[in-house]
Design an enzyme around this catalytic site. Structure first.
Site, PDB file in Angstrom:
ATOM      1  N   GLN A  17       0.811  -1.146   0.123  1.00  0.00           N
ATOM      2  CA  GLN A  17       0.099  -0.024  -0.047  1.00  0.00           C
ATOM      3  C   GLN A  17       0.806   1.369   0.194  1.00  0.00           C
ATOM      4  OE1 GLN A  17      -3.569   1.863   2.647  1.00  0.00           O
ATOM      5  NE2 GLN A  17      -3.149   0.163   2.830  1.00  0.00           N
ATOM      6  N   ASN A  96       9.455  -0.011  -1.763  1.00  0.00           N
ATOM      7  CA  ASN A  96       9.251   0.097  -0.110  1.00  0.00           C
ATOM      8  C   ASN A  96       9.527  -1.277   0.158  1.00  0.00           C
ATOM      9  OD1 ASN A  96       6.851  -0.843  -1.600  1.00  0.00           O
ATOM     10  ND2 ASN A  96       5.594  -0.569  -0.233  1.00  0.00           N
ATOM     11  N   VAL A 137       7.869  -2.381   9.292  1.00  0.00           N
ATOM     12  CA  VAL A 137       6.549  -1.787  10.025  1.00  0.00           C
ATOM     13  C   VAL A 137       5.456  -1.909   9.035  1.00  0.00           C
ATOM     14  CG1 VAL A 137       5.669   0.396  10.375  1.00  0.00           C
ATOM     15  CG2 VAL A 137       8.151  -0.070  11.187  1.00  0.00           C
ATOM     16  N   GLU A 139       0.962  -0.764   8.856  1.00  0.00           N
ATOM     17  CA  GLU A 139       0.093   0.258   8.972  1.00  0.00           C
ATOM     18  C   GLU A 139       0.024   0.447  10.349  1.00  0.00           C
ATOM     19  OE1 GLU A 139      -2.395   3.105   9.033  1.00  0.00           O
ATOM     20  OE2 GLU A 139      -1.692   2.467   7.212  1.00  0.00           O
ATOM     21  N   ASP A 168       0.210   3.825   5.927  1.00  0.00           N
ATOM     22  CA  ASP A 168       0.474   3.438   4.577  1.00  0.00           C
ATOM     23  C   ASP A 168       0.440   4.738   3.710  1.00  0.00           C
ATOM     24  OD1 ASP A 168       1.558   1.132   4.689  1.00  0.00           O
ATOM     25  OD2 ASP A 168      -0.241  -0.005   5.079  1.00  0.00           O
ATOM     26  N   GLY A 247      -8.701  21.433  17.957  1.00  0.00           N
ATOM     27  CA  GLY A 247      -8.482  22.815  17.589  1.00  0.00           C
ATOM     28  C   GLY A 247      -8.999  23.559  18.820  1.00  0.00           C
ATOM     29  N   GLY A 248      -8.932  25.156  18.583  1.00  0.00           N
ATOM     30  CA  GLY A 248      -9.661  25.972  19.457  1.00  0.00           C
ATOM     31  C   GLY A 248     -11.004  26.114  19.710  1.00  0.00           C
TER      32      GLY A 248
END
Length: 415
Positions: A17, A96, A137, A139, A168, A247-248
């Site tokens: 992937q 990869n 490694v 996902e 991925d 977030g704010g």
């Protein structure tokens, strides 16, 4: 008008992937992506999670649009000669593999530079340089090592990985950006270079707000916008925040009409400060506009749970789409929780090419995700994934191999 990456040739050594996500993006933008696969087997995902016997899986077809496939026996010296010719002709090699695999094949960085000094070698790895750089490694491992899992879920439950493939596919998107930057720099330097996207790094980049919050927590020992405030103590590390927005502007997922039987009858609701008055009017709590306990964002923070509980009383009287229509009239930020079935049937996503129907010679018509990035001068035409080795002869002919040479390689099972 041509495509954005017309003329760019990609030698694709990727599988599963993360790498295929990267090379598919480049192929969508017009690069000629030549996917090198093992004869008789190919990318492992061709056979993984099959829903039709003997046919390339959706896992493969949805990650390998617009590519060409060749099969080469890389253990045969003549197969290595084919790869060396491809390296001389291509602009970018993307891989990869597990750490060190490319070197063991005989294609070290130094050897590639001998063959093509302008070649860009782009790699996905699990970790960058350090104690774990030789570890394989996948996902969910990347999500855990990159900080996502520890900050996902509810505070009274275990860490969770997200369904979005940020390890991925997220790393593949980062790698594609690095390749484009290296291609641009090559215009002035004339040289190739190595591009590395480590999965841990990519996940952390997508979790940057949590690293922000770690530093805020270290300094203040409390974070008022998190649902733990003010009822529970904060520990030393950023806690899981449930459905808080990060977030704010405080947000939460609320039940809508039908939630008892529909697991996706929910809406995400944000109590944005500029529209607070309108929120109060919509839910029938106009007195909150002037009440000192609710009138300002800071005053509201200790009461967020009760505020969202009251808003949920209103959302439960509406479907998620009815609620969205009403709230949008007042510019109140919200969004329905869309199931994959609803997304698959969304005609607006079909119209923009975000979801496409692709016809495959053995699978038939099926839905796939289209290019999420739209260029006005380079519209994406999504073509089907290649059959295993479908373009071997075509590619070799373009490399200058004669009909007799190709026949000999076939006879020797090099291709």
């Amino acid at each position: 008008m041509g495509k954005a990456l017309d003329g760019v040739k990609i030698l694709d050594f990727t599988h599963v992937q993360s790498g295929p996500t990267c090379t598919q993006l480049l192929a969508w933008f017009g690069a000629d992506v030549i996917k090198v696969e093992k004869a008789g087997e190919g990318d492992a995902t061709r056979g993984q999670l099959r829903d039709i016997d003997g046919v390339d899986s959706l896992y493969f077809t949805m990650l390998n649009h617009n590519k060409r496939s060749i099969t080469v026996n890389t253990k045969d010296p003549r197969g290595k000669e084919v790869l060396e010719t491809l390296i001389r002709k291509c602009d970018v090699l993307v891989e990869n593999f597990a750490p060190g695999a490319l070197d063991r094949m005989g294609f070290t960085w130094e050897r590639i530079q001998e063959l093509n000094p302008r070649m860009i070698v782009a790699s996905v790895k699990g970790f960058g340089p350090g104690p774990y750089e030789d570890c394989k490694v996948y996902e969910n491992v990347a999500q855990c090592a990159g900080g996502s899992a520890s900050t996902t879920g509810f505070d009274d439950g275990p860490p969770l990985v997200t369904g979005a493939q940020i390890g991925d596919s997220g790393t593949g998107v980062h790698l594609a950006l690095g390749i484009l930057a290296a291609l641009y720099q090559r215009n002035t330097s004339g040289r190739g270079q190595k591009v590395l996207a480590a999965m841990q790094d990519a996940v952390l980049n997508l979790c940057r707000v949590k690293l922000r919050d770690q530093q805020r927590l270290d300094r203040r020992h409390v974070m008022e916008e998190y649902p733990q405030y003010p009822d529970r103590e904060f520990g030393e590390a950023v806690p899981r925040a449930g459905n808080a927005s990060g977030g704010g502007q405080p947000g939460w997922i609320l039940k809508c009409k039908g939630w008892q039987t529909d697991p996706n009858a929910y809406i995400y609701f944000i109590t944005q400060a500029p529209v607070w008055d309108k929120i109060c009017q919509v839910i029938g709590e106009e007195h909150w506009i002037t009440d000192p306990n609710y009138a300002t964002p800071k005053a509201r923070l200790p009461h967020l749970k009760s505020i969202f509980a009251r808003i949920e009383e209103w959302t439960k009287t509406k479907t998620k789409f009815e609620a969205m229509d009403i709230l949008n009239k007042y510019d109140i930020p919200c969004g329905p929780i869309l199931s994959m079935k609803e997304i698959a049937e969304d005609q607006s996503l079909r119209a923009t090419g975000t979801i496409v129907e692709v016809d495959h010679p053995t699978r038939g018509k099926h839905l796939s995700v289209g290019n999420p990035i739209k260029l006005s001068d380079s519209p994406t035409e999504v073509t089907r994934s290649p059959l295993l080795g479908e373009h071997t002869v075509e590619v070799l002919e373009q490399l200058g191999y004669s009909e007799a040479q190709i026949a000999e390689l076939k006879q020797a099972k090099v291709i």
